[in-house]
Enzyme design. Structure first.
Site, PDB file in Angstrom:
ATOM      1  N   ASN A   1       0.797  -1.233   0.000  1.00 47.77           N
ATOM      2  CA  ASN A   1       0.000   0.000   0.000  1.00 47.77           C
ATOM      3  C   ASN A   1       0.830   1.284   0.000  1.00 47.77           C
ATOM      4  O   ASN A   1       0.336   2.331  -0.394  1.00 47.77           O
ATOM      5  CB  ASN A   1      -1.031  -0.011   1.137  1.00 47.77           C
ATOM      6  CG  ASN A   1      -0.387   0.019   2.496  1.00 47.77           C
ATOM      7  OD1 ASN A   1       0.776  -0.330   2.652  1.00 47.77           O
ATOM      8  ND2 ASN A   1      -1.141   0.434   3.499  1.00 47.77           N
TER       9      ASN A   1
ATOM     10  N   GLU B   1       6.008  -3.831  11.698  1.00 49.31           N
ATOM     11  CA  GLU B   1       4.815  -2.979  11.693  1.00 49.31           C
ATOM     12  C   GLU B   1       3.722  -3.813  11.058  1.00 49.31           C
ATOM     13  O   GLU B   1       3.785  -4.102   9.861  1.00 49.31           O
ATOM     14  CB  GLU B   1       5.042  -1.739  10.854  1.00 49.31           C
ATOM     15  CG  GLU B   1       6.132  -0.838  11.392  1.00 49.31           C
ATOM     16  CD  GLU B   1       6.381   0.341  10.483  1.00 49.31           C
ATOM     17  OE1 GLU B   1       6.784   1.383  10.990  1.00 49.31           O
ATOM     18  OE2 GLU B   1       6.181   0.221   9.270  1.00 49.31           O
TER      19      GLU B   1
ATOM     20  N   CYS C   1      -3.063   0.878   7.000  1.00 47.32           N
ATOM     21  CA  CYS C   1      -3.057   0.244   8.320  1.00 47.32           C
ATOM     22  C   CYS C   1      -3.751   1.142   9.329  1.00 47.32           C
ATOM     23  O   CYS C   1      -4.283   0.676  10.327  1.00 47.32           O
ATOM     24  CB  CYS C   1      -1.633  -0.078   8.753  1.00 47.32           C
ATOM     25  SG  CYS C   1      -0.595   1.361   8.899  1.00 47.32           S
TER      26      CYS C   1
HETATM   27  N1  LIG Z   1       1.664  -1.155  10.898  1.00 42.10           N
HETATM   28  C1  LIG Z   1       1.983  -0.566   9.757  1.00 42.10           C
HETATM   29  O1  LIG Z   1       2.743   0.380   9.722  1.00 42.10           O
HETATM   30  C2  LIG Z   1       1.417  -1.041   8.453  1.00 42.10           C
HETATM   31  C3  LIG Z   1       0.812  -2.290   8.340  1.00 42.10           C
HETATM   32  N2  LIG Z   1       0.316  -2.694   7.117  1.00 42.10           N
HETATM   33  C4  LIG Z   1      -0.366  -3.984   7.045  1.00 42.10           C
HETATM   34  O2  LIG Z   1       0.029  -4.686   5.866  1.00 42.10           O
HETATM   35  C5  LIG Z   1      -1.018  -5.506   5.396  1.00 42.10           C
HETATM   36  C6  LIG Z   1      -1.236  -5.272   3.912  1.00 42.10           C
HETATM   37  O3  LIG Z   1      -0.045  -5.343   3.196  1.00 42.10           O
HETATM   38  P1  LIG Z   1       0.381  -6.641   2.358  1.00 42.10           P
HETATM   39  O4  LIG Z   1       1.420  -6.220   1.375  1.00 42.10           O
HETATM   40  O5  LIG Z   1      -0.837  -7.319   1.833  1.00 42.10           O
HETATM   41  O6  LIG Z   1       1.029  -7.544   3.494  1.00 42.10           O
HETATM   42  P2  LIG Z   1       1.778  -8.955   3.361  1.00 42.10           P
HETATM   43  O7  LIG Z   1       2.119  -9.342   4.744  1.00 42.10           O
HETATM   44  O8  LIG Z   1       0.997  -9.866   2.520  1.00 42.10           O
HETATM   45  O9  LIG Z   1       3.102  -8.627   2.528  1.00 42.10           O
HETATM   46  C7  LIG Z   1       4.054  -7.711   2.980  1.00 42.10           C
HETATM   47  C8  LIG Z   1       5.371  -7.970   2.309  1.00 42.10           C
HETATM   48  O10 LIG Z   1       5.856  -9.261   2.681  1.00 42.10           O
HETATM   49  C9  LIG Z   1       6.268  -9.961   1.518  1.00 42.10           C
HETATM   50  N3  LIG Z   1       6.193 -11.391   1.788  1.00 42.10           N
HETATM   51  C10 LIG Z   1       5.201 -12.272   1.512  1.00 42.10           C
HETATM   52  N4  LIG Z   1       5.530 -13.507   1.960  1.00 42.10           N
HETATM   53  C11 LIG Z   1       6.740 -13.410   2.526  1.00 42.10           C
HETATM   54  C12 LIG Z   1       7.604 -14.322   3.185  1.00 42.10           C
HETATM   55  N5  LIG Z   1       7.283 -15.593   3.345  1.00 42.10           N
HETATM   56  N6  LIG Z   1       8.770 -13.862   3.654  1.00 42.10           N
HETATM   57  C13 LIG Z   1       9.116 -12.571   3.513  1.00 42.10           C
HETATM   58  N7  LIG Z   1       8.344 -11.654   2.907  1.00 42.10           N
HETATM   59  C14 LIG Z   1       7.167 -12.065   2.423  1.00 42.10           C
HETATM   60  C15 LIG Z   1       5.332  -9.455   0.458  1.00 42.10           C
HETATM   61  O11 LIG Z   1       5.847  -9.735  -0.831  1.00 42.10           O
HETATM   62  P3  LIG Z   1       4.854 -10.155  -2.042  1.00 42.10           P
HETATM   63  O12 LIG Z   1       4.060  -8.954  -2.345  1.00 42.10           O
HETATM   64  O13 LIG Z   1       5.776 -10.553  -3.109  1.00 42.10           O
HETATM   65  O14 LIG Z   1       4.008 -11.293  -1.539  1.00 42.10           O
HETATM   66  C16 LIG Z   1       5.326  -7.971   0.793  1.00 42.10           C
HETATM   67  O15 LIG Z   1       6.483  -7.350   0.314  1.00 42.10           O
HETATM   68  C17 LIG Z   1      -2.220  -5.122   6.231  1.00 42.10           C
HETATM   69  O16 LIG Z   1      -2.417  -6.075   7.250  1.00 42.10           O
HETATM   70  C18 LIG Z   1      -1.819  -3.789   6.846  1.00 42.10           C
HETATM   71  O17 LIG Z   1      -2.478  -3.477   8.037  1.00 42.10           O
HETATM   72  C19 LIG Z   1       0.410  -1.919   6.013  1.00 42.10           C
HETATM   73  C20 LIG Z   1       1.002  -0.692   6.107  1.00 42.10           C
HETATM   74  C21 LIG Z   1       1.522  -0.148   7.319  1.00 42.10           C
HETATM   75  O1  LIG Z   2       0.866   1.897   5.420  1.00 41.60           O
HETATM   76  C1  LIG Z   2       0.017   2.475   6.068  1.00 41.60           C
HETATM   77  O2  LIG Z   2      -1.127   2.101   6.053  1.00 41.60           O
HETATM   78  C2  LIG Z   2       0.524   3.681   6.708  1.00 41.60           C
HETATM   79  O3  LIG Z   2       1.582   3.464   7.521  1.00 41.60           O
HETATM   80  C3  LIG Z   2      -0.491   4.658   7.068  1.00 41.60           C
HETATM   81  O4  LIG Z   2      -0.030   5.885   6.670  1.00 41.60           O
HETATM   82  P1  LIG Z   2      -1.064   7.077   6.520  1.00 41.60           P
HETATM   83  O5  LIG Z   2      -1.815   7.173   7.789  1.00 41.60           O
HETATM   84  O6  LIG Z   2      -0.217   8.257   6.261  1.00 41.60           O
HETATM   85  O7  LIG Z   2      -1.947   6.711   5.361  1.00 41.60           O
END
Ligand SMILES: NC(=O)C1=CN([C@@H]2O[C@H](COP(=O)(O)OP(=O)(O)OC[C@H]3O[C@@H](n4cnc5c(N)ncnc54)[C@H](OP(=O)(O)O)[C@@H]3O)[C@@H](O)[C@H]2O)C=CC1
Ligand SMILES: O=C(O)[C@H](O)COP(=O)(O)O
Length: 521
Positions: free
Chosen positions: A169, A264, A298
């Site tokens: 995202n 995170e 997130c």
């Molecule tokens: N707390 C925070 O700051 C934030 C949290 N999020 C959270 O992230 C989630 C959405 O993001 P999303 O990308 O779908 O999350 P994922 O956990 O599906 O993927 C995150 C990353 O991990 C990689 N990945 C997948 N499988 C593995 C593995 N086995 N080992 C290492 N890396 C791997 C993915 O690569 P690939 O795409 O190639 O599968 C991607 O780069 C939501 O739950 C959201 O809340 C999002 C933003 C901020």
């Molecule tokens: O990846 C996320 O979802 C972010 O860490 C949130 O950032 P934002 O509040 O600036 O959208």
């Protein structure tokens, strides 16, 4: 194709190269991974599927490059980062275009992501020269039983090779929020971008290349996380993993071994609305907070906990605003755009159908075309519904009606994802007490959750939004509740509740540099 003249060398035919040893390379696998445009659901870009041997070689280079980088004067490191930031901002349009096509981010937001990232790189460079320029001097007689016979000088030293894994995202912003602090503090970086968002990330990496960073210091390996993820995270060459994403982070924490982890993870950001709240303000924040980038943040508002006596009024106000949201392609800068993948859309639909079966009130008719889901407000949601607890990461907002503040706090604290929360009330005393009771990393008072401005700590803070639009950030992450300590504990003790307060596992991005101290006696 997004590669303009500046970015010509990062692509070979229709496949984007990966970045290693200071140049752009084709993988010997001969395989590529398609990136599906969420709007058309057709392949739009392709990236290399890197092999294990290529990962090994990248780790070797990263290790070598880091040794001399750590000796490079701080001001020189900062200078290069400022240069990369300027180049990134100069190319905001090309990079934003990738974000629009790969992750369906609305056009304006895509540009904002790039600009904000450039600013964050510069900020890290500036902060880095100050924070890393300081050390500590301790004397032994401040501890019981000691005379002044020992002196301790401590300063911060880099960890080594940092593996950075951002989510889809914010593939640019959440990559640079790992890269910039790591580089200024003398680490090298191996970036594994999310598959959806990889091309934007490769463009961003090229900006660092153009800035002239030493060969091998920054690498970017592409491929599906499910295929190369484990090999990367369990690689003996990695000295720290900085990860942002979902449940994957929990799996990584169990496999990674004795390296510092910066996690995170997800959020089920709760919004408590009291009887005395400014309901227009609350409704405006709910709609922006829940539906911007189709709820794929997130920090999106993911559950509203409103006092029964004002619930009807609030729901009506939210509904009036939902009706005004534009829905459609990211190119048209619509408020709600297609969610990132078909499986994500199916997951969201599953939550909606579960709520329907269990009797939630649908304020709009559920509508979906491909990956595009129309914004949906679900009223009268009860705790037995999945949507009350799970993170849809989509444009669906559940409303739970509560009869006491305690009920709201209880729901918030019973959640497994305590990332952020917010409270709406005109009574500042109540706001402070409720903020304190909410077990979330951050509480926003009279505003929706959000991360920025990017230099604010991302947890253990209260952000007070004053009517004059001033923001006050109370608290910082230097207390013993900081992830720095929690992370240490988690490395050596069994984790009792994997996901409880997942935000506490997360850390302020700049703290990466404070993980290791050396003591000279
Ligand atoms: N707390 C925070 O700051 C934030 C949290 N999020 C959270 O992230 C989630 C959405 O993001 P999303 O990308 O779908 O999350 P994922 O956990 O599906 O993927 C995150 C990353 O991990 C990689 N990945 C997948 N499988 C593995 C593995 N086995 N080992 C290492 N890396 C791997 C993915 O690569 P690939 O795409 O190639 O599968 C991607 O780069 C939501 O739950 C959201 O809340 C999002 C933003 C901020
Ligand atoms: O990846 C996320 O979802 C972010 O860490 C949130 O950032 P934002 O509040 O600036 O959208």
């Amino acid at each position: 194709m997004a590669a303009t003249e500046t970015f010509g060398e990062i692509i070979d035919g229709d496949v984007f190269k990966y970045y290693a040893h200071g140049c752009w390379n084709k993988s010997s696998s001969g395989k590529s991974v398609p990136i599906i445009n969420p709007s058309t659901r057709k392949p739009h870009f392709k990236v290399q599927a890197c092999t294990r041997e290529e990962v090994d070689s990248v780790m070797e280079s990263a290790k070598t490059a880091q040794k001399s980088w750590a000796k490079t004067p701080l001001w020189k490191r900062a200078e290069l980062l400022h240069k990369a930031a300027a180049i990134l901002k100069e190319h905001k349009a090309s990079i934003a275009e990738c974000l629009v096509k790969e992750i369906a981010k609305p056009a304006k937001d895509a540009v904002t992501e790039v600009v904000r990232s450039g600013d964050l790189i510069s900020y890290c460079a500036e902060e880095g020269v100050r924070i890393l320029g300081e050390g500590k001097f301790l004397v032994s007689d401040s501890f019981p039983g000691n005379d002044r016979t020992k002196y301790c000088l401590s300063s911060k030293i880099p960890l080594g090779v940092v593996l950075a894994i951002p989510p889809f995202n914010y593939p640019v912003n959440l990559a640079v929020s790992k890269i910039a602090p790591a580089l200024i503090s003398g680490n090298s970086i191996v970036l594994k971008p999310p598959t959806q968002g990889a091309v934007a990330a490769l463009h961003m990496v090229h900006c660092f290349h153009l800035a002239g960073f030493p060969q091998g210091l920054i690498s970017c390996v592409t491929g599906k996380g499910s295929e190369i993820g484990d090999f990367l995270t369990m690689h003996p060459g990695v000295n720290c993993i900085s990860f942002t994403g979902g449940d994957t982070g929990i799996a990584i924490s169990k496999k990674a071994g004795m390296v510092p982890l910066q996690m995170e993870l997800g959020g089920k950001d709760a919004c408590i609305v009291l009887e005395d709240a400014d309901l227009d303000l609350a409704a405006a924040n709910m709609v922006k907070g829940a539906f911007s980038y189709s709820g794929q943040r997130c920090t999106a508002v993911k559950v509203v906990l409103v006092m029964e006596s004002v619930a009807n009024t609030l729901v009506k106000k939210i509904n009036d605003k939902v009706a005004k949201l534009t829905v459609g392609p990211p190119e048209n800068d619509c408020d709600v755009t297609p969610v990132v993948t078909e499986s994500s859309a199916n997951f969201i639909e599953g939550l909606v159908m579960d709520a329907k079966e269990k009797g939630a009130t649908f304020c709009q008719e559920y509508r979906r075309e491909g990956n595009l889901i129309w914004p949906l407000l679900l009223d009268n949601v009860r705790p037995d519904m999945r949507i009350a607890w799970e993170e849809p990461f989509g444009p669906v907002l559940p409303v739970i009606r509560i009869n006491s503040v305690e009920e709201g706090i209880h729901h918030c604290n019973a959640s497994n994802f305590g990332l952020q929360g917010c409270v709406f009330t005109k009574d500042i005393n109540k706001a402070m007490l409720i903020s304190d009771a909410m077990e979330t990393g951050t509480v926003q008072i009279n505003s929706a959750p959000s991360r920025g401005p990017d230099h604010f700590p991302f947890q253990v803070k209260i952000v007070l939004h004053l009517p004059s639009c001033h923001k006050i950030c109370v608290g910082c992450n230097t207390s013993c509740r900081t992830p720095f300590y929690r992370k240490q504990i988690q490395r050596f003790l069994p984790i009792k509740k994997d996901r409880k307060n997942s935000s506490f596992i997360s850390t302020h991005h700049h703290e990466l540099m404070t993980l290791v101290y050396i003591h000279i006696q």
